[in-house]
Design an enzyme around this catalytic site. Sequence first.
Site, short mmCIF file in Angstrom:
data_model
loop_
_atom_site.label_atom_id
_atom_site.label_comp_id
_atom_site.label_asym_id
_atom_site.label_seq_id
_atom_site.Cartn_x
_atom_site.Cartn_y
_atom_site.Cartn_z
N HIS A 79 0.84 -1.21 0.00
CA HIS A 79 0.00 0.00 0.00
C HIS A 79 0.87 1.25 0.00
O HIS A 79 0.60 2.21 -0.74
CB HIS A 79 -0.91 -0.01 1.23
CG HIS A 79 -1.56 1.32 1.51
ND1 HIS A 79 -2.46 1.91 0.65
CD2 HIS A 79 -1.42 2.18 2.57
CE1 HIS A 79 -2.86 3.07 1.16
NE2 HIS A 79 -2.23 3.26 2.31
N HIS A 123 2.31 2.70 11.83
CA HIS A 123 1.23 1.78 12.19
C HIS A 123 1.76 0.66 13.09
O HIS A 123 2.91 0.22 12.96
CB HIS A 123 0.59 1.16 10.95
CG HIS A 123 -0.65 1.88 10.51
ND1 HIS A 123 -1.79 1.94 11.29
CD2 HIS A 123 -0.94 2.57 9.38
CE1 HIS A 123 -2.72 2.62 10.67
NE2 HIS A 123 -2.23 3.03 9.50
N HIS A 146 -1.03 6.82 14.80
CA HIS A 146 0.01 6.28 13.92
C HIS A 146 0.68 7.37 13.11
O HIS A 146 1.84 7.24 12.72
CB HIS A 146 -0.57 5.18 13.02
CG HIS A 146 -1.38 5.67 11.87
ND1 HIS A 146 -2.73 5.92 11.94
CD2 HIS A 146 -1.01 5.98 10.59
CE1 HIS A 146 -3.17 6.33 10.78
NE2 HIS A 146 -2.15 6.38 9.93
N ASP A 217 -8.05 -2.68 -1.46
CA ASP A 217 -8.82 -3.45 -0.50
C ASP A 217 -10.01 -4.14 -1.15
O ASP A 217 -10.35 -5.29 -0.82
CB ASP A 217 -9.30 -2.56 0.65
CG ASP A 217 -8.15 -2.02 1.51
OD1 ASP A 217 -7.00 -2.42 1.27
OD2 ASP A 217 -8.41 -1.20 2.40
N TYR A 268 -17.06 -4.52 7.23
CA TYR A 268 -17.32 -4.48 8.66
C TYR A 268 -18.75 -4.85 9.04
O TYR A 268 -19.01 -5.18 10.20
CB TYR A 268 -17.02 -3.07 9.21
CG TYR A 268 -15.56 -2.74 9.21
CD1 TYR A 268 -14.72 -3.23 10.20
CD2 TYR A 268 -15.00 -1.94 8.22
CE1 TYR A 268 -13.37 -2.95 10.20
CE2 TYR A 268 -13.65 -1.64 8.21
CZ TYR A 268 -12.84 -2.14 9.20
OH TYR A 268 -11.51 -1.86 9.20
N HIS A 270 -20.92 -6.96 6.99
CA HIS A 270 -21.37 -8.23 6.43
C HIS A 270 -21.59 -9.24 7.55
O HIS A 270 -20.86 -9.23 8.55
CB HIS A 270 -20.32 -8.73 5.45
CG HIS A 270 -20.77 -9.92 4.65
ND1 HIS A 270 -20.72 -11.20 5.13
CD2 HIS A 270 -21.29 -10.00 3.39
CE1 HIS A 270 -21.18 -12.03 4.21
NE2 HIS A 270 -21.53 -11.34 3.15
N LYS A 274 -19.27 -10.25 11.66
CA LYS A 274 -19.49 -10.38 13.10
C LYS A 274 -18.45 -11.32 13.69
O LYS A 274 -18.01 -11.17 14.82
CB LYS A 274 -20.91 -10.89 13.36
CG LYS A 274 -21.99 -9.89 12.94
CD LYS A 274 -23.37 -10.51 12.96
CE LYS A 274 -24.40 -9.54 12.41
NZ LYS A 274 -25.72 -10.15 12.26
#
Length: 475
Positions: A79, A123, A146, A217, A268, A270, A274
């Site tokens: 990235h 990070h 960060h 992503d 996050y 979907h 969980k």
Amino acid sequence: MGASLNDELSLAPVHDFNSSFQDLRCFKHVHDNVHGNIYLDPLSLKFIDTEQFQRLRELKQLGASHMVYPGAVHSRFEHSLGVYWLAGEAIQKLKNYQGAELDIDHCDIQTVKLAGLLHDVGHGPFSHLFEREFIPQVFSDYEWSHELMSVKMVDYMVDEHHIDIDSGMIKRVKEMILSSSEFTRPKGSRAKGFLYDIVANGRNGIDVDKFDYIVRDCRACGLGCNFQFQRLMETMRVIDDEICYKAKDYLTVHKLFATRADLYRTVYMHPKVKVRTAIELMLVDALLKANDYLEISSHIHDPSQYWKLDDTIVKTIETAPDQELKESRDLILRIRRRNLYQFCNEYAVPKDKLENFKDVTAKDIVCSQKNGGVLLQEEDVAVSNVRIDLTRGRNNPLDRIYFFKDYESDEKFKISDDRISHLLPTSYQDMIVRVYSKKPELVEAISEAFENFQLKMYGIKTQVHATPEKKKRRI
């Protein structure tokens, strides 16, 4: 997509062809699965070829997402190379179109590229999980991010490896890394504040960092992505020291924020995620239980120690025989065997309550338990507060974006909501509260306490489904 060798050469004026070709012969290139060939200039290589930057290979871009999306194993390393490349592409295009007017020089280009390259070197393990969940539970009143650590790490890398770089350039690199806050933008007629819009844009949220991670992503998680950042880079223009966009591209600008929100919702929100949230909560607990013995949090004050932290901390805990790490080791073993914290329920915070919302805690749930039955403890409950927005909280991000009509006009303007009201949501932020039981036999008791909490807070149950009966029956 990234430029090929011929494309790169075509950016240079004809009279500078030989020098540009000579420069590229000194560049190392790597092939990226998003941008194609990425050419690395000699100064940037001095930073890349350090143990501090190479550490980014051991930091997964999406934290624990690979435990749900097997393909999401891409790292902060690739990235960062992608952001470096796009930052260079963006400023080169501005130079091609407005170079004389903006006085863009080689130093400006190098500075922006380095800011893109180094913006994520601060990070920690599992990225945002470390920053937003682990650190606040260890230091409740300590300001840490960060970005701030990235700035410290840049100074450390320069000193440790004796990198010969102009002090003014490295100062501006650090300012650009911190420019996710609009207050770091320089002032003055010759400040070239538009340069601070490229990598981490705190003014309106449009930057090459998002261009890269949205596409990267989505691809890693097997999701479609119809946001075309190339169009924005081709048509952008600087007016009054800030980057503006062609008016006819307002839908592309909106698509940037909508795609980002969709990515967050899909990754996050979907149903499978969980499970991801449960894993993240368990990882945080594992790190917290190991913290005193391994002194993990003490590393955040010292770059010379901090760079040694990465995602492999889990393997260190998992394979260590030390009795002091048993609780932490057991949690990681539970993750491996999918013996996870049990999802109890979730609810969306009502829109009229978002402004004064405070994160729900395990204590809130335990204090909402009715008398009788199982006596819950705070350590039995795990809570996840998930915010999803379009980069500016409850505000519309388009409020801070300026457009221009055509290249003959020097006037900049905003596009009103009513022009794109058919695309805009009625709210720009969602807040989801999820509650988990750390012990399967407590699912029903915690679910009932969670329902009581909602009744106490809002007078109604705002969750959209009942707790699964098969989980309530587990004892």
